[in-house]
Design a protein around this motif. Structure first.
Motif, PDB file in Angstrom:
ATOM      1  N   LEU A  34     -75.646 -34.037  48.609  1.00 57.44           N
ATOM      2  CA  LEU A  34     -75.846 -34.112  46.772  1.00 57.44           C
ATOM      3  C   LEU A  34     -77.591 -34.379  47.018  1.00 57.44           C
ATOM      4  O   LEU A  34     -78.387 -35.476  46.634  1.00 57.44           O
ATOM      5  CB  LEU A  34     -75.414 -35.436  46.160  1.00 57.44           C
ATOM      6  N   ILE A  35     -78.563 -33.792  47.433  1.00 52.86           N
ATOM      7  CA  ILE A  35     -79.486 -33.728  47.321  1.00 52.86           C
ATOM      8  C   ILE A  35     -80.325 -33.115  45.736  1.00 52.86           C
ATOM      9  O   ILE A  35     -79.447 -32.661  45.363  1.00 52.86           O
ATOM     10  CB  ILE A  35     -80.560 -32.949  48.492  1.00 52.86           C
ATOM     11  N   GLU A  36     -81.668 -34.386  45.271  1.00 49.32           N
ATOM     12  CA  GLU A  36     -82.200 -33.806  44.144  1.00 49.32           C
ATOM     13  C   GLU A  36     -82.364 -32.436  43.511  1.00 49.32           C
ATOM     14  O   GLU A  36     -81.544 -31.556  42.614  1.00 49.32           O
ATOM     15  CB  GLU A  36     -83.274 -33.835  43.930  1.00 49.32           C
ATOM     16  N   GLU A  37     -82.488 -30.968  44.975  1.00 51.23           N
ATOM     17  CA  GLU A  37     -82.617 -29.884  44.750  1.00 51.23           C
ATOM     18  C   GLU A  37     -80.668 -29.257  44.465  1.00 51.23           C
ATOM     19  O   GLU A  37     -80.785 -28.428  43.230  1.00 51.23           O
ATOM     20  CB  GLU A  37     -82.935 -29.071  45.899  1.00 51.23           C
ATOM     21  N   VAL A  46     -75.642 -23.645  38.068  1.00 50.97           N
ATOM     22  CA  VAL A  46     -75.231 -22.180  38.962  1.00 50.97           C
ATOM     23  C   VAL A  46     -74.546 -22.541  40.326  1.00 50.97           C
ATOM     24  O   VAL A  46     -74.066 -21.953  41.524  1.00 50.97           O
ATOM     25  CB  VAL A  46     -76.776 -22.064  40.255  1.00 50.97           C
ATOM     26  N   ILE A  47     -74.855 -23.553  41.232  1.00 49.29           N
ATOM     27  CA  ILE A  47     -73.578 -24.401  41.724  1.00 49.29           C
ATOM     28  C   ILE A  47     -72.697 -24.786  40.992  1.00 49.29           C
ATOM     29  O   ILE A  47     -73.064 -25.663  40.123  1.00 49.29           O
ATOM     30  CB  ILE A  47     -74.402 -25.563  42.745  1.00 49.29           C
ATOM     31  N   ASP A  48     -71.604 -24.818  41.335  1.00 45.58           N
ATOM     32  CA  ASP A  48     -70.284 -25.007  40.876  1.00 45.58           C
ATOM     33  C   ASP A  48     -69.816 -25.939  41.564  1.00 45.58           C
ATOM     34  O   ASP A  48     -69.028 -26.990  40.716  1.00 45.58           O
ATOM     35  CB  ASP A  48     -69.089 -23.585  41.242  1.00 45.58           C
ATOM     36  N   PHE A  49     -69.329 -26.028  42.433  1.00 46.39           N
ATOM     37  CA  PHE A  49     -69.035 -27.574  42.927  1.00 46.39           C
ATOM     38  C   PHE A  49     -69.853 -28.000  44.668  1.00 46.39           C
ATOM     39  O   PHE A  49     -70.429 -26.877  45.257  1.00 46.39           O
ATOM     40  CB  PHE A  49     -67.961 -27.125  44.211  1.00 46.39           C
ATOM     41  N   LEU A  50     -70.201 -29.304  44.611  1.00 42.68           N
ATOM     42  CA  LEU A  50     -71.126 -29.628  45.804  1.00 42.68           C
ATOM     43  C   LEU A  50     -69.901 -30.949  46.602  1.00 42.68           C
ATOM     44  O   LEU A  50     -69.153 -31.552  46.018  1.00 42.68           O
ATOM     45  CB  LEU A  50     -72.247 -30.656  45.713  1.00 42.68           C
ATOM     46  N   LYS A  77     -60.521 -46.615  67.653  1.00 49.45           N
ATOM     47  CA  LYS A  77     -60.418 -45.562  66.840  1.00 49.45           C
ATOM     48  C   LYS A  77     -61.002 -44.371  67.053  1.00 49.45           C
ATOM     49  O   LYS A  77     -61.972 -44.382  67.538  1.00 49.45           O
ATOM     50  CB  LYS A  77     -59.985 -45.018  65.731  1.00 49.45           C
ATOM     51  N   LYS A  78     -59.465 -42.848  68.298  1.00 47.55           N
ATOM     52  CA  LYS A  78     -60.403 -42.659  68.226  1.00 47.55           C
ATOM     53  C   LYS A  78     -61.289 -40.750  67.269  1.00 47.55           C
ATOM     54  O   LYS A  78     -61.772 -40.306  66.993  1.00 47.55           O
ATOM     55  CB  LYS A  78     -59.379 -40.821  69.414  1.00 47.55           C
ATOM     56  N   ARG A  79     -60.645 -41.370  66.062  1.00 44.78           N
ATOM     57  CA  ARG A  79     -60.547 -40.578  64.524  1.00 44.78           C
ATOM     58  C   ARG A  79     -61.293 -41.871  63.606  1.00 44.78           C
ATOM     59  O   ARG A  79     -60.594 -42.986  63.263  1.00 44.78           O
ATOM     60  CB  ARG A  79     -59.371 -40.096  64.029  1.00 44.78           C
ATOM     61  N   ILE A  80     -61.925 -41.716  62.916  1.00 46.63           N
ATOM     62  CA  ILE A  80     -62.314 -42.465  61.746  1.00 46.63           C
ATOM     63  C   ILE A  80     -62.668 -41.262  60.723  1.00 46.63           C
ATOM     64  O   ILE A  80     -62.926 -40.103  60.332  1.00 46.63           O
ATOM     65  CB  ILE A  80     -63.549 -42.807  61.961  1.00 46.63           C
ATOM     66  N   THR A  81     -61.567 -41.664  59.864  1.00 48.12           N
ATOM     67  CA  THR A  81     -61.167 -40.634  58.290  1.00 48.12           C
ATOM     68  C   THR A  81     -62.606 -41.286  57.335  1.00 48.12           C
ATOM     69  O   THR A  81     -62.544 -42.059  57.569  1.00 48.12           O
ATOM     70  CB  THR A  81     -60.152 -41.032  58.350  1.00 48.12           C
ATOM     71  N   MET A  82     -62.227 -39.814  56.811  1.00 48.79           N
ATOM     72  CA  MET A  82     -63.801 -40.488  55.059  1.00 48.79           C
ATOM     73  C   MET A  82     -62.942 -39.788  54.012  1.00 48.79           C
ATOM     74  O   MET A  82     -62.853 -38.551  54.332  1.00 48.79           O
ATOM     75  CB  MET A  82     -64.954 -40.388  55.725  1.00 48.79           C
ATOM     76  N   GLN A  83     -63.596 -40.252  53.096  1.00 48.55           N
ATOM     77  CA  GLN A  83     -63.252 -39.611  52.247  1.00 48.55           C
ATOM     78  C   GLN A  83     -64.750 -39.115  51.811  1.00 48.55           C
ATOM     79  O   GLN A  83     -65.854 -39.482  52.054  1.00 48.55           O
ATOM     80  CB  GLN A  83     -63.124 -40.788  50.547  1.00 48.55           C
ATOM     81  N   LEU A  84     -63.920 -38.090  50.793  1.00 49.16           N
ATOM     82  CA  LEU A  84     -65.007 -36.851  50.646  1.00 49.16           C
ATOM     83  C   LEU A  84     -64.470 -36.837  49.083  1.00 49.16           C
ATOM     84  O   LEU A  84     -64.237 -37.497  48.764  1.00 49.16           O
ATOM     85  CB  LEU A  84     -64.410 -34.914  51.138  1.00 49.16           C
ATOM     86  N   ASN A  85     -65.620 -36.693  48.359  1.00 44.69           N
ATOM     87  CA  ASN A  85     -66.317 -36.170  46.649  1.00 44.69           C
ATOM     88  C   ASN A  85     -66.446 -35.025  46.565  1.00 44.69           C
ATOM     89  O   ASN A  85     -67.241 -34.312  46.977  1.00 44.69           O
ATOM     90  CB  ASN A  85     -67.032 -37.800  46.281  1.00 44.69           C
ATOM     91  N   ILE A  86     -65.648 -34.411  45.952  1.00 45.88           N
ATOM     92  CA  ILE A  86     -65.507 -33.422  44.799  1.00 45.88           C
ATOM     93  C   ILE A  86     -66.602 -33.552  43.314  1.00 45.88           C
ATOM     94  O   ILE A  86     -65.970 -34.355  42.591  1.00 45.88           O
ATOM     95  CB  ILE A  86     -65.231 -32.355  44.725  1.00 45.88           C
ATOM     96  N   VAL A  87     -67.843 -32.951  43.827  1.00 43.41           N
ATOM     97  CA  VAL A  87     -68.925 -33.592  42.604  1.00 43.41           C
ATOM     98  C   VAL A  87     -68.935 -32.114  41.437  1.00 43.41           C
ATOM     99  O   VAL A  87     -69.244 -30.669  41.998  1.00 43.41           O
ATOM    100  CB  VAL A  87     -70.131 -33.924  43.153  1.00 43.41           C
ATOM    101  N   THR A  88     -68.655 -31.932  40.420  1.00 40.20           N
ATOM    102  CA  THR A  88     -69.236 -30.943  39.593  1.00 40.20           C
ATOM    103  C   THR A  88     -69.823 -31.213  38.306  1.00 40.20           C
ATOM    104  O   THR A  88     -70.303 -32.542  38.770  1.00 40.20           O
ATOM    105  CB  THR A  88     -67.750 -30.370  38.631  1.00 40.20           C
ATOM    106  N   LYS A  89     -70.819 -30.702  37.902  1.00 33.79           N
ATOM    107  CA  LYS A  89     -71.944 -31.039  36.593  1.00 33.79           C
ATOM    108  C   LYS A  89     -71.478 -31.346  36.103  1.00 33.79           C
ATOM    109  O   LYS A  89     -71.560 -32.907  35.161  1.00 33.79           O
ATOM    110  CB  LYS A  89     -72.507 -30.093  35.446  1.00 33.79           C
ATOM    111  N   GLU A  90     -70.043 -31.909  35.420  1.00 30.79           N
ATOM    112  CA  GLU A  90     -69.172 -33.435  34.574  1.00 30.79           C
ATOM    113  C   GLU A  90     -68.995 -34.318  34.999  1.00 30.79           C
ATOM    114  O   GLU A  90     -68.666 -35.178  34.488  1.00 30.79           O
ATOM    115  CB  GLU A  90     -67.636 -32.114  34.096  1.00 30.79           C
ATOM    116  N   ASN A  91     -68.681 -34.780  36.719  1.00 34.07           N
ATOM    117  CA  ASN A  91     -68.838 -35.944  36.683  1.00 34.07           C
ATOM    118  C   ASN A  91     -69.684 -36.131  38.456  1.00 34.07           C
ATOM    119  O   ASN A  91     -69.956 -37.727  38.142  1.00 34.07           O
ATOM    120  CB  ASN A  91     -67.306 -36.053  38.269  1.00 34.07           C
TER     121      ASN A  91
END
Length: 100
Positions: A34-37, A46-50, A77-91
């Protein structure tokens, strides 16, 4: 070609070429970061999802895990899980600053 998935921060460069070729409505574009450009092209459609990976939190958790292991001699922990966010122009405007 129906879609493009850009696996790094340069999604805006692909979006620029899609815009120049007037293929905005023909090619689905998905990318990272989620950089400015990227946000600008997302809002323009033009971009549908980030995919937001929250890099600051990723870095913090990695360094904190290293600190716990090396300095405090605690198990980690051997594995650290992280949440990802699907970003659209609506949200995109509803995300908090710490997610950007």
């Amino acid at each position: 070609m129906q879609g493009i998935f850009v696996t790094n921060v340069c999604t805006h460069q692909v979006a620029e070429q899609i815009r120049k070729m007037s293929l905005d409505n023909e090619i689905q574009l998905i990318g990272y970061d989620l950089i400015e450009e990227n946000i600008r092209y997302l809002k323009e459609g033009v971009i549908d999802f980030l995919i937001s990976q929250n890099p600051e939190l990723q870095g913090y958790r990695g360094v904190y895990s290293l600190y716990r292991r090396v300095v405090l001699n605690e198990p980690t922990k051997k594995r650290i899980t992280m949440q990802l966010n699907i970003v659209t122009k609506e949200n995109v405007d509803y995300l908090s600053e710490d997610m950007l």
